[in-house]
Design an enzyme around this catalytic site. Sequence first.
Site, PDB file in Angstrom:
ATOM      1  N   LYS A   1       0.863  -1.186   0.000  1.00  0.00           N
ATOM      2  CA  LYS A   1       0.000   0.000   0.000  1.00  0.00           C
ATOM      3  C   LYS A   1       0.894   1.228   0.000  1.00  0.00           C
ATOM      4  CE  LYS A   1      -4.498   0.900   0.385  1.00  0.00           C
ATOM      5  NZ  LYS A   1      -5.633   0.146  -0.137  1.00  0.00           N
TER       6      LYS A   1
ATOM      7  N   GLY B   1     -25.266   2.273   3.777  1.00  0.00           N
ATOM      8  CA  GLY B   1     -24.412   2.895   2.757  1.00  0.00           C
ATOM      9  C   GLY B   1     -24.852   2.527   1.353  1.00  0.00           C
TER      10      GLY B   1
ATOM     11  N   GLY C   1     -23.447   3.740  -1.569  1.00  0.00           N
ATOM     12  CA  GLY C   1     -22.435   4.291  -2.472  1.00  0.00           C
ATOM     13  C   GLY C   1     -22.191   3.360  -3.647  1.00  0.00           C
TER      14      GLY C   1
ATOM     15  N   VAL D   1     -20.540   0.607  -3.892  1.00  0.00           N
ATOM     16  CA  VAL D   1     -20.738  -0.822  -3.616  1.00  0.00           C
ATOM     17  C   VAL D   1     -22.176  -1.077  -3.140  1.00  0.00           C
ATOM     18  CG1 VAL D   1     -20.022  -2.763  -2.179  1.00  0.00           C
ATOM     19  CG2 VAL D   1     -18.305  -1.188  -3.082  1.00  0.00           C
TER      20      VAL D   1
END
Length: 360
Positions: free
Chosen positions: A85, A178, A180, A182
């Site tokens: 990352k 949520g 969004g 996804v």
Amino acid sequence: MQLLRSFTFDLMQKDDFEEIVFFQDKGTGLKAIVAIHNTLLGPALGGTRFWQYETELDALKDAMRLAKAMTMKAAAAGLNLGGGKAVIIGNPKQKSEALLRAYGRFVQSLGGRYVTAEDVGTTLEDIRIIAEETRFVTGVKLDPSPFTAYGVFHGIKACLEHVFGDGSLDGVRIAVQGLGKVGGELVRLLVKAGAEVTATDIDAERAGFFKNELGIEVVEPNEIFAVKCDVFSPCALGGVINDATIKKLTCKIVAGGANNQLEAEKHGNILAKKGILYAPDYVINAGGLIAVGREYEGITDEGRIKEEVEKIGDRLKRIFQMREEMAKSKVYSTAKAADAFALERIERIRSLKKIYQPLS
Ligand code: NAI
């Protein structure tokens, strides 16, 4: 200096990190950290996060935490990828083309040991600019979010089969937190399959849009935990399964797309004690990683990738089975079983017989 060095090595040794690289470019103001946790299975793939961290140590720790999680996620997803990352320290609203290109050059200098992609604070447009300078990028052709939603959908079916003996979604009550990239796509798939969905989003306009489009029930954000349902699906933030929220849950299954759903390790055990099946987050939400991982290998056939993403359901079933075996030694959390599943694969590959191959 001596102190800092020994401190960083201590952090690296604790979780056995291979490499941490610090990049800076005074002209563009770039300050970046790339953490490569493990490349035993393949190149370390993980997005680049652009964030205004309070301290450089916070940035380092975040990069390391996220890189380690990527090792586990790729291993559990059956991919030939390692975990890495990157973080760029700064205000994401102030990034410039030159800064991104300078970053791209540094990524290129790692020779493919680290492969980058979009993450919090970076956009597809940013990744395209980074790609001007390095070929070690992915997620440029395929949007990962629909694949993540598709994987969560199949993961929920596997959980239903495990708990109720039937993977059908017809009439199943699901609460989604949520709406969004996804959560929104997941709700579409669930409604199409006959589920009764109740959802929420802090963005009331977004919630209203899905209410009108799909006829789902919408509740206030703080009401979602207590909704009477079979499945609670966190698709917004991390840490939503905690002491306060667990008390409110009425579901039999927690299965959603959000990262780091358990606030602490103990919450995996508490869910198990309450008889709630938890689909480990990094296993059920790996659809997007599978897509960008395959894109990096040059595979962009969506049908083929979807077939692979569907296998998330089988992986969850194997993990649930492992948890039952581990319960004999008093390990009840499916999150722990997922870690064992991922590490088992890494160890299996590590122990491959080393046969001689002539140099090509
Ligand atoms: P997004 O930013 O598109 O959607 C998040 C939604 O949650 C937004 O609509 C936001 O308004 C809403 N939200 C935020 N706080 C809320 C709260 N307290 N209550 C209700 N709604 C709230 O993000 P995306 O891409 O859909 O990701 C969702 C989660 O899934 C994140 O945890 C992300 O890390 C994780 N994830 C996403 C992947 C992807 O492919 N996009 C891959 C793997 C994990």
